[in-house]
Design an enzyme around this catalytic site. Structure first.
Site, PDB file in Angstrom:
ATOM      1  N   ARG A 284     -14.702 -10.872  -7.451  1.00  0.00           N
ATOM      2  CA  ARG A 284     -13.973 -10.639  -8.691  1.00  0.00           C
ATOM      3  C   ARG A 284     -13.923 -11.916  -9.539  1.00  0.00           C
ATOM      4  NH1 ARG A 284     -12.170  -7.589 -12.882  1.00  0.00           N
ATOM      5  NH2 ARG A 284      -9.936  -7.794 -13.260  1.00  0.00           N
ATOM      6  N   GLY A 356      -4.859  -4.638  -9.788  1.00  0.00           N
ATOM      7  CA  GLY A 356      -4.696  -3.216 -10.066  1.00  0.00           C
ATOM      8  C   GLY A 356      -5.556  -2.340  -9.181  1.00  0.00           C
ATOM      9  N   GLU A 379       7.905   0.832  18.664  1.00  0.00           N
ATOM     10  CA  GLU A 379       8.234   0.059  19.872  1.00  0.00           C
ATOM     11  C   GLU A 379       9.382  -0.917  19.642  1.00  0.00           C
ATOM     12  OE1 GLU A 379       4.923   1.768  22.078  1.00  0.00           O
ATOM     13  OE2 GLU A 379       5.527   1.586  20.027  1.00  0.00           O
TER      14      GLU A 379
END
Length: 401
Positions: A284, A356, A379
């Site tokens: 990105r 986003g 647990e």
């Protein structure tokens, strides 16, 4: 990515098992996990593959047809499987706990009858301790067993039963007042029963009903159910260990190793979240460069990787301590607490790195974001772990005189 969460001191056999499981996860689980999860579909093909690998008998002794491996080996395999899809690790976890309880506490007849078929994956185990109004207060159990000749009659409602529909053997904890008069300590009047049933939903044997799957936010694919007993008759030879009043200790022993398992699941999910985050950050671009080159993102990656390493180290330590034969409730509680909390934080940071797109179901991180919260509860909650840790620390550091 492969440099994180390495385990020193493994044998060649352990490394070979882990390599096989890792390849299976990469090829058979990760490519289909998100699609199956969105459909809430039981991963039958994946389960069949795990059966072929022998993972249902990983810790069952060789004399009963299992691989006879250690808790550490099992936990590392769970970590790998959870890295692919946490729900799959849940499918084998409850099976593993029941097999462990049989190995540790079952009569010889019970071990010989159940363990070989459990090792082969022909019998699938589930265990049932919780109830609708129970939460973490095990002493508040209301389900009850009453002796009637050579049988016990069980009545009550159980909750949060993982593998409730697909299992064929359920270890059920109920109250049994036989030999334990009114006013006795609650934990001394509990008994574990080995209940055999048919897979599926509805009435799966006379007196036993599995109503259907509980619809959940995450942890999909694996069936989580209720269990309703209405005059369910169980023969006396299906009392785990052959004597009443030991159920609480048997279940707590099972939950103790289960906590190592949950820690391993947290490690696996956190590791996958880191992998997704560090990969996306290098693809990105913003402001003319990959976001991985922004200091703010590098800080996140550094924190995430450190948490993955720390959780893994604590999980390995807890497993090794149990394997040595020592008491490990302190280490297991710490590992479960840290790994589940760090898992949540690492997943959220990976989600933030995705921006986003992390909110889109097209991206895997969205699934992890819904799965991580279950580990904070399963647990034993964080608060229960802190109570266990605090009490054990006071035992260890008690002032003399």
């Amino acid at each position: 990515m492969a440099r994180l969460a390495q385990t020193a001191g493994l044998t060649d056999i352990q490394q070979e098992i882990l390599s096989t499981v890792r390849d299976f996860v990469d090829k058979e689980i990760i490519p289909v996990a998100t699609e199956l999860e969105h459909r809430d579909e039981y991963p039958q093909q994946i389960v069949d593959g795990l059966k072929e690998l022998g993972l249902f008998g990983l810790m069952i002794p060789e004399e009963y047809g299992g691989l006879g491996e250690s808790l550490l080996t099992y936990a590392l395999c769970v970590e790998e499987i959870a890295r692919g899809w946490m729900s799959v690790s849940g499918i084998i976890n409850t099976h593993f706990i029941v097999a462990y309880m049989l190995k540790q506490h079952g009569t010889q007849e019970q071990r010989e009858y159940f363990l070989p078929r459990m090792a082969a994956g022909e019998v699938r185990g589930a265990f049932s301790m919780s109830e609708p109004a129970l939460g973490s207060d095990v002493s508040a159990i209301t389900s009850k067993a009453v002796k009637d000749g050579d049988e016990y009659v069980l009545n009550g409602q159980k909750m949060w039963l993982t593998n409730g529909g697909t299992s064929t053997l359920v270890a059920v904890l109920v109250k049994s007042d036989e030999g334990h008069p009114e006013g006795s300590a609650p934990h001394k009047s509990m008994t574990t029963f080995l209940v055999e049933k048919e897979p599926g939903f509805g009435e799966v044997r006379p007196g036993l009903t599995i109503p259907g799957k509980i619809d959940k936010m995450g942890y999909k694919g694996v069936d989580t159910t209720e269990l309703i007993m209405a005059d369910l008759r169980i023969p006396a030879n299906r009392v785990l260990g052959g004597a009443t009043g030991r159920g609480f200790y048997q279940m707590m022993d099972g939950v103790e190793v289960g906590r190592v398992n949950v820690a391993a699941r947290g490690c696996g999910v956190a590791q996958r979240a880191f992998e997704l985050g560090v990969s996306y950050a290098q693809q990105r671009h913003t402001f003319g460069k990959p976001i991985a080159q922004h200091q703010a993102i590098q800080f996140k990656l550094a924190e995430m990787a450190t948490k993955v390493e720390a959780a893994h180290a604590m999980m390995v330590n807890a497993a090794r301590k149990k394997d040595s034969g020592e008491r490990n409730d302190l280490e297991a509680g710490m590992a479960k607490y840290l790994a589940s909390e760090y898992c949540k934080e690492v997943v959220e940071d990976a989600f933030r790195i995705h921006g986003g797109y992390g909110f889109s179901k097209e991206y895997e991180i969205e699934r992890l974001y819904r799965e991580a919260p279950m580990l904070l509860i399963g647990e034993g909650t964080a608060e229960i772990q802190k109570m266990i840790i605090g009490r054990r620390l006071l035992e260890e550091y008690r002032l003399q005189g």
